[in-house]
Write a protein that holds these residues in place. Structure first.
Motif, short mmCIF file in Angstrom:
data_model
loop_
_atom_site.label_atom_id
_atom_site.label_comp_id
_atom_site.label_asym_id
_atom_site.label_seq_id
_atom_site.Cartn_x
_atom_site.Cartn_y
_atom_site.Cartn_z
N ARG A 24 0.92 -1.20 -0.10
CA ARG A 24 -0.07 -0.02 0.05
C ARG A 24 0.82 1.33 0.00
O ARG A 24 0.55 2.27 -0.83
N GLU A 25 1.92 1.33 0.98
CA GLU A 25 2.96 2.65 0.80
C GLU A 25 4.37 1.96 0.98
O GLU A 25 4.96 1.79 1.81
N ALA A 26 5.00 1.66 -0.26
CA ALA A 26 6.08 1.25 -0.30
C ALA A 26 7.23 2.16 0.14
O ALA A 26 8.25 1.80 0.39
N GLU A 27 6.94 3.60 0.30
CA GLU A 27 7.87 4.50 0.96
C GLU A 27 7.61 4.77 2.40
O GLU A 27 8.41 5.70 2.62
N ASN A 28 6.95 4.08 2.98
CA ASN A 28 6.22 4.33 4.43
C ASN A 28 7.69 4.23 5.21
O ASN A 28 8.34 3.12 5.46
N PRO A 29 8.15 5.22 5.77
CA PRO A 29 9.66 5.13 6.76
C PRO A 29 9.35 4.02 7.93
O PRO A 29 10.39 3.36 8.29
N THR A 30 8.19 4.18 8.41
CA THR A 30 8.06 3.25 9.54
C THR A 30 8.10 1.85 9.23
O THR A 30 8.50 0.96 9.91
N LEU A 31 7.51 1.50 8.12
CA LEU A 31 7.54 -0.12 7.71
C LEU A 31 8.76 -0.39 7.06
O LEU A 31 9.33 -1.28 7.38
N ILE A 32 9.61 0.70 6.62
CA ILE A 32 10.89 0.43 6.12
C ILE A 32 11.88 0.10 7.32
O ILE A 32 12.59 -1.02 7.39
N ILE A 33 11.79 0.69 8.23
CA ILE A 33 12.50 0.71 9.60
C ILE A 33 12.27 -0.82 10.25
O ILE A 33 13.06 -1.34 10.61
N MET A 34 10.82 -1.09 10.45
CA MET A 34 10.51 -2.30 10.96
C MET A 34 10.87 -3.43 9.90
O MET A 34 11.23 -4.49 10.83
N LYS A 35 10.95 -3.15 8.67
CA LYS A 35 11.56 -4.61 7.96
C LYS A 35 13.07 -4.62 8.27
O LYS A 35 13.29 -5.65 8.30
N ALA A 36 13.84 -3.30 8.27
CA ALA A 36 15.04 -3.55 8.73
C ALA A 36 15.37 -4.33 10.22
O ALA A 36 16.12 -5.09 10.28
N ARG A 37 14.08 -4.05 10.93
CA ARG A 37 14.57 -4.44 12.48
C ARG A 37 14.35 -5.87 12.40
O ARG A 37 14.88 -6.64 12.68
N LEU A 38 13.24 -6.28 11.59
CA LEU A 38 12.84 -7.84 11.50
C LEU A 38 14.00 -8.51 10.80
O LEU A 38 14.45 -9.58 11.09
N ALA A 39 14.71 -8.00 9.74
CA ALA A 39 15.98 -8.48 9.03
C ALA A 39 16.86 -8.58 10.19
O ALA A 39 17.84 -9.75 10.26
N PHE A 40 17.35 -7.76 11.00
CA PHE A 40 18.05 -7.92 12.19
C PHE A 40 17.94 -9.01 13.26
O PHE A 40 18.67 -9.82 13.54
N GLU A 41 16.75 -8.99 13.52
CA GLU A 41 16.06 -10.23 14.47
C GLU A 41 16.52 -11.43 13.82
O GLU A 41 16.61 -12.54 14.61
N ARG A 42 16.26 -11.55 12.64
CA ARG A 42 16.51 -12.64 11.78
C ARG A 42 18.35 -13.12 11.54
O ARG A 42 18.45 -14.04 10.89
N ARG A 43 18.94 -12.13 11.96
CA ARG A 43 20.60 -12.10 11.90
C ARG A 43 20.64 -12.03 10.43
O ARG A 43 21.87 -12.41 9.91
N GLN A 44 20.00 -11.26 9.63
CA GLN A 44 20.14 -10.88 8.16
C GLN A 44 20.79 -9.55 7.98
O GLN A 44 20.06 -8.46 7.72
N ILE A 45 21.87 -9.34 8.47
CA ILE A 45 22.46 -8.08 8.61
C ILE A 45 22.60 -7.06 7.41
O ILE A 45 22.47 -6.15 7.34
N GLU A 46 23.15 -7.92 6.50
CA GLU A 46 23.31 -7.22 5.23
C GLU A 46 22.04 -6.70 4.45
O GLU A 46 21.82 -5.76 3.97
N GLU A 47 20.88 -7.45 5.01
CA GLU A 47 19.55 -6.95 4.39
C GLU A 47 18.97 -5.99 5.05
O GLU A 47 18.45 -5.12 4.63
#
Length: 202
Positions: free
Chosen positions: A107-130
């Motif tokens: 719905r909102e591809a450039e939503n900064p909150t969602l992007i930060i949360m997606k980055a946080r999810l990658a961190f929690e999964r130990r996908q640091i590069e992503e």
């Protein structure tokens, strides 16, 4: 006129922090005018706020249930999707969190909150590069304070303390926000930064 009265009462209750009462007035207004997209949006936002209040008091599943109810009435409402994604991520259900985030980003591809949360999810999964790849999409100048708080927390988790401090220095914070961010920093063990945030209040 009756719909207008109910909506006005909902707004008054919302302004006074009586979220449950506001929700009831919106429901009454929608009963009389079920096709109003404005009423649906306002009701959905109130439901998200009430869910966050429930979450803050430890009523996690009640909050999740309410956010799902919001989505049933207003499918793909991004604030509800973001709230559900964050709740499921905190609970360790990364697959569900990813699903909600993907729906929100459609719905909102450039939503900064969602992007930060997606980055946080990658961190929690130990996908640091992503994680870093997601963060590169951000425009820091567009962040509101709630989004900035999420980014500050993630930067500290990534041991990017200097970048986190620079971001904190840019923020214009109300007293309530200073306490909120300082509390987050304390949980991360960043006591010096938390103390600096609270210094203007002492």
């Amino acid at each position: 006129p009756q719909t207008t009265d109910e909506r006005q009462q909902a707004k008054q209750a919302l302004a006074a922090g009586r979220l449950r009462e506001a929700l009831e007035h919106y429901d009454a207004a929608l009963t009389k005018n079920p096709g109003s997209s404005q009423l649906k949006a306002e009701r959905a936002q109130t439901g998200v706020l009430l869910g966050k209040a429930m979450q803050s008091s430890g009523r996690w599943e009640a909050a999740v249930s309410l956010w799902k109810e919001v989505l049933d009435a207003y499918p793909e409402f991004v604030p509800a999707l973001a709230a559900l994604a964050e709740a499921r991520m905190i609970q360790g259900d990364f697959l569900a969190a990813e699903n909600y985030l993907q729906r929100g980003l459609l719905r909102e591809a450039e939503n900064p909150t969602l992007i930060i949360m997606k980055a946080r999810l990658a961190f929690e999964r130990r996908q640091i590069e992503e994680c870093f790849s997601e963060l590169q999409q951000l425009n820091i100048d567009t962040l509101d304070n709630p989004a900035a708080f999420k980014l500050v927390e993630l930067l500290f988790l990534l041991d990017l303390d200097g970048e986190a401090r620079k971001l904190i220095a840019r923020l214009k914070l109300e007293n309530r926000e200073r306490f909120e961010l300082a509390n987050t920093l304390v949980t991360l063990g960043s006591y010096e930064e938390a103390a600096e945030l609270l210094q203007p209040l002492t």
